[in-house]
Design a protein around this motif. Structure first.
Motif, mmCIF file in Angstrom:
data_model
loop_
_atom_site.group_PDB
_atom_site.id
_atom_site.type_symbol
_atom_site.label_atom_id
_atom_site.label_comp_id
_atom_site.label_asym_id
_atom_site.label_seq_id
_atom_site.Cartn_x
_atom_site.Cartn_y
_atom_site.Cartn_z
ATOM 1 N N GLU A 170 -2.544 -4.866 3.610
ATOM 2 C CA GLU A 170 -2.677 -5.894 4.646
ATOM 3 C C GLU A 170 -1.600 -6.966 4.517
ATOM 4 O O GLU A 170 -1.146 -7.516 5.513
ATOM 5 C CB GLU A 170 -4.062 -6.533 4.577
ATOM 6 N N GLN A 171 -1.173 -7.256 3.295
ATOM 7 C CA GLN A 171 -0.140 -8.262 3.054
ATOM 8 C C GLN A 171 1.271 -7.693 3.177
ATOM 9 O O GLN A 171 2.252 -8.420 3.043
ATOM 10 C CB GLN A 171 -0.321 -8.863 1.654
ATOM 11 N N GLY A 172 1.365 -6.392 3.422
ATOM 12 C CA GLY A 172 2.664 -5.757 3.575
ATOM 13 C C GLY A 172 3.394 -5.526 2.257
ATOM 14 O O GLY A 172 4.594 -5.271 2.256
ATOM 15 N N GLN A 173 2.680 -5.573 1.143
ATOM 16 C CA GLN A 173 3.315 -5.415 -0.157
ATOM 17 C C GLN A 173 3.357 -3.970 -0.634
ATOM 18 O O GLN A 173 4.128 -3.636 -1.531
ATOM 19 C CB GLN A 173 2.608 -6.289 -1.191
ATOM 20 N N VAL A 174 2.507 -3.122 -0.065
ATOM 21 C CA VAL A 174 2.475 -1.704 -0.416
ATOM 22 C C VAL A 174 2.388 -0.904 0.882
ATOM 23 O O VAL A 174 1.555 -1.215 1.747
ATOM 24 C CB VAL A 174 1.250 -1.383 -1.312
ATOM 25 N N PRO A 175 3.231 0.115 1.048
ATOM 26 C CA PRO A 175 3.141 0.955 2.254
ATOM 27 C C PRO A 175 1.802 1.709 2.283
ATOM 28 O O PRO A 175 1.284 2.116 1.227
ATOM 29 C CB PRO A 175 4.304 1.936 2.110
ATOM 30 N N PRO A 176 1.236 1.906 3.461
ATOM 31 C CA PRO A 176 -0.054 2.598 3.558
ATOM 32 C C PRO A 176 -0.069 3.978 2.903
ATOM 33 O O PRO A 176 -1.062 4.358 2.288
ATOM 34 C CB PRO A 176 -0.291 2.712 5.066
ATOM 35 N N GLU A 177 1.025 4.722 3.012
ATOM 36 C CA GLU A 177 1.069 6.064 2.420
ATOM 37 C C GLU A 177 0.986 5.990 0.893
ATOM 38 O O GLU A 177 0.329 6.813 0.260
ATOM 39 C CB GLU A 177 2.352 6.803 2.819
ATOM 40 N N THR A 178 1.658 5.023 0.329
ATOM 41 C CA THR A 178 1.620 4.837 -1.121
ATOM 42 C C THR A 178 0.229 4.418 -1.564
ATOM 43 O O THR A 178 -0.296 4.923 -2.558
ATOM 44 C CB THR A 178 2.662 3.779 -1.553
ATOM 45 N N ALA A 179 -0.374 3.506 -0.821
ATOM 46 C CA ALA A 179 -1.724 3.036 -1.151
ATOM 47 C C ALA A 179 -2.725 4.185 -1.097
ATOM 48 O O ALA A 179 -3.599 4.294 -1.963
ATOM 49 C CB ALA A 179 -2.141 1.921 -0.202
ATOM 50 N N LEU A 180 -2.600 5.059 -0.109
ATOM 51 C CA LEU A 180 -3.522 6.188 -0.003
ATOM 52 C C LEU A 180 -3.352 7.137 -1.186
ATOM 53 O O LEU A 180 -4.338 7.602 -1.762
ATOM 54 C CB LEU A 180 -3.311 6.929 1.319
ATOM 55 N N ARG A 181 -2.115 7.384 -1.576
ATOM 56 C CA ARG A 181 -1.868 8.241 -2.752
ATOM 57 C C ARG A 181 -2.474 7.619 -4.003
ATOM 58 O O ARG A 181 -3.151 8.295 -4.782
ATOM 59 C CB ARG A 181 -0.366 8.466 -2.938
ATOM 60 N N LEU A 182 -2.255 6.335 -4.198
ATOM 61 C CA LEU A 182 -2.804 5.649 -5.370
ATOM 62 C C LEU A 182 -4.332 5.630 -5.338
ATOM 63 O O LEU A 182 -4.983 5.769 -6.379
ATOM 64 C CB LEU A 182 -2.252 4.223 -5.449
ATOM 65 N N ALA A 183 -4.905 5.476 -4.158
ATOM 66 C CA ALA A 183 -6.365 5.481 -4.041
ATOM 67 C C ALA A 183 -6.940 6.850 -4.380
ATOM 68 O O ALA A 183 -7.977 6.944 -5.046
ATOM 69 C CB ALA A 183 -6.780 5.073 -2.629
#
Length: 75
Positions: free
Chosen positions: A43-56
């Protein structure tokens, strides 16, 4: 584990798993908190959504690796 494609669903799956006793509550709480933080970072634009999904998804896998401990000294 799930094949959900969104962070809130993965966090909810981990939450449900620890409440039902399928995973360690200590690890489950930490893993869920990590995913909630990923949501904020996206939401803060610090991590791309694709990266966040992989990490999740990696975090979810860790959560499901550890069975619950016997009842006792819950923190």
């Amino acid at each position: 584990m799930t094949l959900h494609d969104d962070l809130p669903s993965i966090a909810a799956q981990i939450h449900a798993a620890w409440l039902s006793g399928r995973i360690c509550s200590l690890v489950g709480r930490g893993c869920r908190a990590r995913i909630l933080r990923l949501i904020r970072l996206v939401e803060q634009g610090q991590v791309p959504p694709e990266t966040a999904l992989r990490l999740a998804r990696e975090t979810e896998a860790v959560a499901f690796c550890l069975a619950p401990l016997p009842p006792g000294d819950d923190v």
